[in-house]
Motif scaffolding. Structure first.
Motif, PDB file in Angstrom:
ATOM      1  N   ASP A  19       1.278   2.916   4.932  1.00 49.39           N
ATOM      2  CA  ASP A  19       0.209   3.790   4.439  1.00 49.39           C
ATOM      3  C   ASP A  19       0.736   5.124   3.918  1.00 49.39           C
ATOM      4  O   ASP A  19       0.085   5.765   3.093  1.00 49.39           O
ATOM      5  CB  ASP A  19      -0.826   4.040   5.532  1.00 49.39           C
ATOM      6  CG  ASP A  19      -1.861   2.919   5.604  1.00 49.39           C
ATOM      7  OD1 ASP A  19      -1.953   2.142   4.636  1.00 49.39           O
ATOM      8  OD2 ASP A  19      -2.565   2.838   6.627  1.00 49.39           O
ATOM      9  N   ARG A  22       0.833   5.468   0.176  1.00 56.63           N
ATOM     10  CA  ARG A  22      -0.385   5.435  -0.619  1.00 56.63           C
ATOM     11  C   ARG A  22      -0.696   6.837  -1.151  1.00 56.63           C
ATOM     12  O   ARG A  22      -0.205   7.841  -0.659  1.00 56.63           O
ATOM     13  CB  ARG A  22      -1.554   4.920   0.210  1.00 56.63           C
ATOM     14  CG  ARG A  22      -1.330   3.507   0.747  1.00 56.63           C
ATOM     15  CD  ARG A  22      -2.544   2.993   1.443  1.00 56.63           C
ATOM     16  NE  ARG A  22      -3.631   2.734   0.496  1.00 56.63           N
ATOM     17  CZ  ARG A  22      -4.873   2.403   0.874  1.00 56.63           C
ATOM     18  NH1 ARG A  22      -5.172   2.316   2.151  1.00 56.63           N
ATOM     19  NH2 ARG A  22      -5.796   2.170  -0.038  1.00 56.63           N
ATOM     20  N   GLY A  23      -1.498   6.882  -2.206  1.00 62.05           N
ATOM     21  CA  GLY A  23      -1.852   8.172  -2.778  1.00 62.05           C
ATOM     22  C   GLY A  23      -0.762   8.780  -3.627  1.00 62.05           C
ATOM     23  O   GLY A  23      -0.755   9.984  -3.896  1.00 62.05           O
ATOM     24  N   ASP A  27      -0.258   3.942  -5.952  1.00 60.73           N
ATOM     25  CA  ASP A  27      -0.537   3.144  -4.756  1.00 60.73           C
ATOM     26  C   ASP A  27       0.256   1.840  -4.784  1.00 60.73           C
ATOM     27  O   ASP A  27      -0.277   0.742  -4.588  1.00 60.73           O
ATOM     28  CB  ASP A  27      -2.033   2.861  -4.630  1.00 60.73           C
ATOM     29  CG  ASP A  27      -2.766   3.999  -3.938  1.00 60.73           C
ATOM     30  OD1 ASP A  27      -2.086   4.869  -3.365  1.00 60.73           O
ATOM     31  OD2 ASP A  27      -4.006   4.019  -3.974  1.00 60.73           O
ATOM     32  N   THR A  28       1.543   1.971  -5.033  1.00 64.53           N
ATOM     33  CA  THR A  28       2.438   0.818  -5.118  1.00 64.53           C
ATOM     34  C   THR A  28       3.723   1.106  -4.369  1.00 64.53           C
ATOM     35  O   THR A  28       4.273   2.210  -4.465  1.00 64.53           O
ATOM     36  CB  THR A  28       2.776   0.495  -6.589  1.00 64.53           C
ATOM     37  OG1 THR A  28       1.571   0.212  -7.295  1.00 64.53           O
ATOM     38  CG2 THR A  28       3.710  -0.696  -6.688  1.00 64.53           C
ATOM     39  N   HIS A  46      -3.522  -3.881   1.068  1.00 62.04           N
ATOM     40  CA  HIS A  46      -3.929  -2.570   0.562  1.00 62.04           C
ATOM     41  C   HIS A  46      -2.835  -1.862  -0.233  1.00 62.04           C
ATOM     42  O   HIS A  46      -3.084  -0.810  -0.809  1.00 62.04           O
ATOM     43  CB  HIS A  46      -4.360  -1.671   1.721  1.00 62.04           C
ATOM     44  CG  HIS A  46      -3.257  -1.356   2.692  1.00 62.04           C
ATOM     45  ND1 HIS A  46      -2.928  -2.193   3.729  1.00 62.04           N
ATOM     46  CD2 HIS A  46      -2.412  -0.305   2.776  1.00 62.04           C
ATOM     47  CE1 HIS A  46      -1.937  -1.665   4.415  1.00 62.04           C
ATOM     48  NE2 HIS A  46      -1.591  -0.522   3.853  1.00 62.04           N
ATOM     49  N   LEU A  47      -1.612  -2.430  -0.255  1.00 64.32           N
ATOM     50  CA  LEU A  47      -0.511  -1.752  -0.936  1.00 64.32           C
ATOM     51  C   LEU A  47       0.349  -2.780  -1.693  1.00 64.32           C
ATOM     52  O   LEU A  47       1.194  -3.439  -1.109  1.00 64.32           O
ATOM     53  CB  LEU A  47       0.360  -1.002   0.069  1.00 64.32           C
ATOM     54  CG  LEU A  47       1.444  -0.092  -0.517  1.00 64.32           C
ATOM     55  CD1 LEU A  47       0.826   1.016  -1.361  1.00 64.32           C
ATOM     56  CD2 LEU A  47       2.291   0.519   0.603  1.00 64.32           C
TER      57      LEU A  47
END
Length: 308
Positions: A19, A22-23, A27-28, A46-47
């Motif tokens: 996490d 992320r951002g 977001d990869t 999510h990633l």
């Protein structure tokens, strides 16, 4: 962040650790691949991952992908396991794992599983697409790796789709799966799927510019093909084989070639196939008894409408 797969296993092996990337505007998670030895790492939904070089899951290692995980590979990238390494790619019916090309116009090299019968890799509810950019098959199983493929789609292959390549008794299985829009793996023997040893059941192989399924059975080999559809090829099935409960109507030149045995199968008419003519079978094929109607493939709930 640009991490090797080994560094990723140490620094971001779980969802909470990943996490932190992320951002970042994309977001990869970007990895330049490399070897994973005696370690494990997981890709989460999510990633997405962007892979810049070969991933090699080696002895004592496990790479897991959870529902919704997306791995995009460069055109020279191969995703492989070596002896003792395993993959567990387990999506869900509504959130497939996706192995794809970062650039769909160039493709990627595909998934190769090399191992022994004790190292079982699982590919379930997964989509493998745009593979075999510079190789002959999108999914290779070799020497004699134990692989279980279920409810999976192999599609949009630049060349061949699937090769189970072992002269032995490797417990390689594909079931309840769809293979479509693929081409021949070998320009001299252009079949979308080639099986030396293993099992195909309740699956659909369709729509290719090449031929469909080639089976090569020797004294020590075991090939089982049941309850499946082969449609839209130059040749539906060929080689040395025994098969049953197949749909083989709709192939352009030959529904079946060679001196095989195909029982209880649908050829487009209850009387069975025509012999020695376009769309029929080779003389010498044993096709009795024929099925009275098309064979159903009940497990494919997304039949005709696979995920985009």
């Amino acid at each position: 962040a640009y991490l090797s797969i080994a560094a990723l296993a140490r620094l971001a092996a779980d969802s909470v650790s990943q996490d932190r990337w992320r951002g970042n505007g994309r977001d990869t998670l970007v990895t330049y691949g490399g070897g994973l030895v005696n370690d494990s790492v997981t890709a989460y939904g999510h990633l997405p991952w962007r892979v810049l070089d070969e991933i090699n899951v080696q002895s004592g290692s496990l790479l897991t992908a959870r529902p919704g995980a997306r791995l995009g590979f460069c055109d020279t990238c191969l995703f492989r396991t070596d002896y003792g390494g395993r993959v567990s790619l387990r999506g869900s019916a509504t959130a497939h794992v996706l192995l794809t090309a970062s650039d769909t116009t160039r493709g990627w090299l595909g998934l190769t599983v090399i191992g022994s019968a004790r190292d079982t890799s699982r590919v379930v509810n997964t989509i493998v697409e745009y593979g075999s950019s510079d190789r002959t098959y999108s999914v290779w199983v070799l020497n004699p790796a134990a692989v279980f493929i279920d409810s999976t789609i192999i599609r949009r292959c630049r060349r061949g789709a699937l090769l189970f390549n072992d002269y032995g008794t490797a417990p390689a299985t594909i079931q309840r799966s769809l293979i479509e829009d693929c081409h021949g793996g070998d320009p001299f023997d252009p079949f979308a799927v080639v099986i030396y040893s293993g099992t195909i059941r309740q699956s659909v192989i369709r729509r290719a510019s090449a031929s469909g399924l080639y089976l090569i059975t020797g004294v020590a080999d075991s090939v089982t093909v049941t309850g499946s559809v082969l449609d839209g090829f130059r040749t539906g099935i060929a080689g040395q084989y025994t098969a049953a409960a197949l749909n083989l109507a709709g192939n352009r030149r030959r529904a079946a070639r060679g001196a095989g045995i195909v029982r209880n199968s649908w050829w487009g008419a209850p009387s069975g196939p025509r012999v020695g003519v376009l769309g029929g079978v080779d003389p010498g094929l044993d096709f009795a008894p024929a099925a009275p109607g098309p064979i159903s493939v009940p497990w494919l709930s997304w039949w005709g409408t696979p995920p985009p």
